[in-house]
Write a protein that holds these residues in place. Structure first.
Motif, PDB file in Angstrom:
ATOM      1  N   GLU A  70     -41.945-156.508  85.996  1.00  0.00           N
ATOM      2  CA  GLU A  70     -42.876-156.072  87.332  1.00  0.00           C
ATOM      3  C   GLU A  70     -42.267-157.214  88.360  1.00  0.00           C
ATOM      4  OE1 GLU A  70     -46.882-157.203  86.352  1.00  0.00           O
ATOM      5  OE2 GLU A  70     -46.816-155.531  85.124  1.00  0.00           O
ATOM      6  N   ILE A  71     -41.447-158.100  88.508  1.00  0.00           N
ATOM      7  CA  ILE A  71     -41.272-158.822  89.631  1.00  0.00           C
ATOM      8  C   ILE A  71     -39.485-157.747  90.006  1.00  0.00           C
ATOM      9  CG2 ILE A  71     -39.052-160.022  90.298  1.00  0.00           C
ATOM     10  CD1 ILE A  71     -41.384-162.030  89.420  1.00  0.00           C
ATOM     11  N   GLU A  72     -38.695-156.532  89.235  1.00  0.00           N
ATOM     12  CA  GLU A  72     -37.972-155.834  90.041  1.00  0.00           C
ATOM     13  C   GLU A  72     -38.552-154.634  90.884  1.00  0.00           C
ATOM     14  OE1 GLU A  72     -35.104-156.783  90.247  1.00  0.00           O
ATOM     15  OE2 GLU A  72     -35.245-158.496  89.525  1.00  0.00           O
ATOM     16  N   CYS A  73     -40.142-154.577  90.353  1.00  0.00           N
ATOM     17  CA  CYS A  73     -39.919-153.371  90.593  1.00  0.00           C
ATOM     18  C   CYS A  73     -40.690-153.433  92.103  1.00  0.00           C
ATOM     19  CB  CYS A  73     -41.816-152.533  89.875  1.00  0.00           C
ATOM     20  SG  CYS A  73     -40.658-151.297  88.803  1.00  0.00           S
ATOM     21  N   ALA A  74     -41.719-154.458  92.298  1.00  0.00           N
ATOM     22  CA  ALA A  74     -42.456-155.691  93.383  1.00  0.00           C
ATOM     23  C   ALA A  74     -40.759-155.573  94.123  1.00  0.00           C
ATOM     24  CB  ALA A  74     -42.479-156.529  93.212  1.00  0.00           C
ATOM     25  N   ALA A  75     -39.718-156.041  93.574  1.00  0.00           N
ATOM     26  CA  ALA A  75     -39.290-156.571  94.861  1.00  0.00           C
ATOM     27  C   ALA A  75     -38.467-155.122  95.840  1.00  0.00           C
ATOM     28  CB  ALA A  75     -37.695-157.219  93.967  1.00  0.00           C
ATOM     29  N   ALA A  76     -37.989-154.085  94.718  1.00  0.00           N
ATOM     30  CA  ALA A  76     -37.643-152.899  95.258  1.00  0.00           C
ATOM     31  C   ALA A  76     -39.024-152.168  95.844  1.00  0.00           C
ATOM     32  CB  ALA A  76     -37.011-152.078  94.325  1.00  0.00           C
ATOM     33  N   ASP A  77     -40.053-152.379  96.465  1.00  0.00           N
ATOM     34  CA  ASP A  77     -40.842-151.934  97.307  1.00  0.00           C
ATOM     35  C   ASP A  77     -41.335-150.844  96.329  1.00  0.00           C
ATOM     36  OD1 ASP A  77     -41.826-153.835  99.519  1.00  0.00           O
ATOM     37  OD2 ASP A  77     -39.147-152.873  99.917  1.00  0.00           O
TER      38      ASP A  77
END
Length: 387
Positions: A79-86
């Protein structure tokens, strides 16, 4: 307690980062980055289908129901990586709210009918909990469901229904025994939104967007087979679901993304001939919220560590909800301050103005829904101090 990620977990993080970079469509990423929700339903559905095709459609589900079976740490990193990638959100109402209830309390037939359609994105779910006069005091709800042979007949009204205009199904709390104590006379129903007698009325928000609805039920007939759990025992399902919702509202990934955007905005904004980021007062305020976000992240990791040892979270869910919503609200407040007078334009040049102002107004609700933060403090007091 070692809260550092292992080499295997860091390798998994890199795998997720590479997958998202390769498979997140540019047009979806661009709209999320700009805060453009003109195609939000299509974007969420498309992203869900992409993840499902890769076997990552439900990272929080056990394998027996079609999920990844990942532990909490891998879910957190994903979830952190998905959010960081918009990337767009995965719709929580189906994946994170009603699905766990169906897994825990549903019949095998209900699990086989509903869970695969949540997983592949073909069913969009919405929530029917709050009512006029029954928000944080949810047990006072008045929507009735009366048994009539093989059906319940539902009459009443739900409020603050998020994105119900796109929904195929709604999960509802309804009163099936008006003479019982408030929590004991409630049942949990799954209702097809195409059923005759259901009417949606849009509720326009402060920023003019159409995100929530009032939902009216006029003699809506619902098959008894759509009851989850036992009749009049829906409060158990409701509490179970709210525990999932409150933990998810912490939104650490979103806060990290918006903090990075705030730092960039402060570096680009000029006040009195120098970047706003060099103003000691404003820089201190950014540093303060960054420290609070880091503390929240550590608390979340502690909860993950405890769950790995089979310790059920207690007041931590309420703590994460309170601090997570307050921190994200504070970040959006600082973004608007960084814009200065440009914030008055709202439709200004670039993506920062409409996104920051829109988020600021929209996210005022964070500390209210999912059980207001005042209610969460009462829960913490009761669980910790046993008041």
């Amino acid at each position: 307690m070692d809260l550092n990620f292992s080499p295997e977990e860091l390798a998994f993080r890199d795998e997720v980062r590479a997958f998202v970079a390769a498979h997140l469509p540019d047009d979806i990423q661009g709209r999320v980055r700009r805060g453009d929700e003109s195609q939000v339903a299509d974007d969420i559905r498309r992203w869900q289908k992409i993840l499902h095709a890769h076997g990552w459609g439900a990272v929080m589900w056990p394998r027996e129901f079609g999920g990844t079976g990942w532990d909490k740490t891998r879910q957190f990193l994903f979830e952190i990586e998905c959010a960081a990638a918009d990337a767009p959100i995965q719709l929580p109402f189906g994946l994170k709210m009603v699905a766990p209830v169906i897994m825990r309390y549903g019949t095998p037939e209900q699990q086989q009918r509903f869970l695969p359609r949540i997983l592949d994105g073909s069913h969009w779910w919405c929530q029917g909990y709050s009512e006029p006069g029954s928000g944080s005091d949810l047990a006072s709800l008045k929507t009735r469901a009366e048994r009539d042979g093989d059906h319940y007949v539902v009459n009443g009204q739900k409020a603050w229904n998020t994105l119900g205009q796109h929904a195929d199904w709604i999960f509802c709390l309804v009163r099936t025994d008006p003479d019982a104590k408030p929590q004991r006379g409630i049942s949990f129903l799954l209702i097809d939104m195409r059923t005759p007698g259901i009417r949606l009325q849009p509720t326009r928000l402060l920023d003019g967007t159409y995100e929530v609805n009032e939902v009216f039920f006029d003699n809506v007939r619902v098959p008894v087979g759509n009851l989850v759990g036992e009749e009049n025992a829906g409060w158990t399902c409701a509490k179970f679901l709210l525990g999932h919702e409150r933990t998810n509202i912490a939104g650490i990934g979103a806060s990290r993304r918006e903090l990075a955007r705030l730092r960039r905005m402060a570096a680009e904004a000029v006040r009195d001939g120098r970047p706003l980021a060099e103003d000691p007062v404003f820089a201190a305020r950014i540093a303060q919220v960054a420290l609070e976000l880091r503390a929240l992240e550590v608390t979340n990791l502690r909860v993950i560590f405890a769950e790995a040892r089979q310790q059920a979270p207690g007041p931590e869910a309420s703590m994460l909800k309170i601090r997570g919503t307050e921190i994200l609200q504070r970040i959006t407040e600082l973004q608007v301050e960084a814009l200065g007078a440009r914030a008055l334009e709202y439709e200004g040049d670039g993506e920062d103005v409409p996104r920051a102002v829109g988020q600021y107004m929209n996210l005022r609700k964070l500390s209210i829904y999912g059980g207001s933060n005042e209610i969460q403090r009462n829960i913490i007091a009761q669980m910790v101090l046993q008041l």
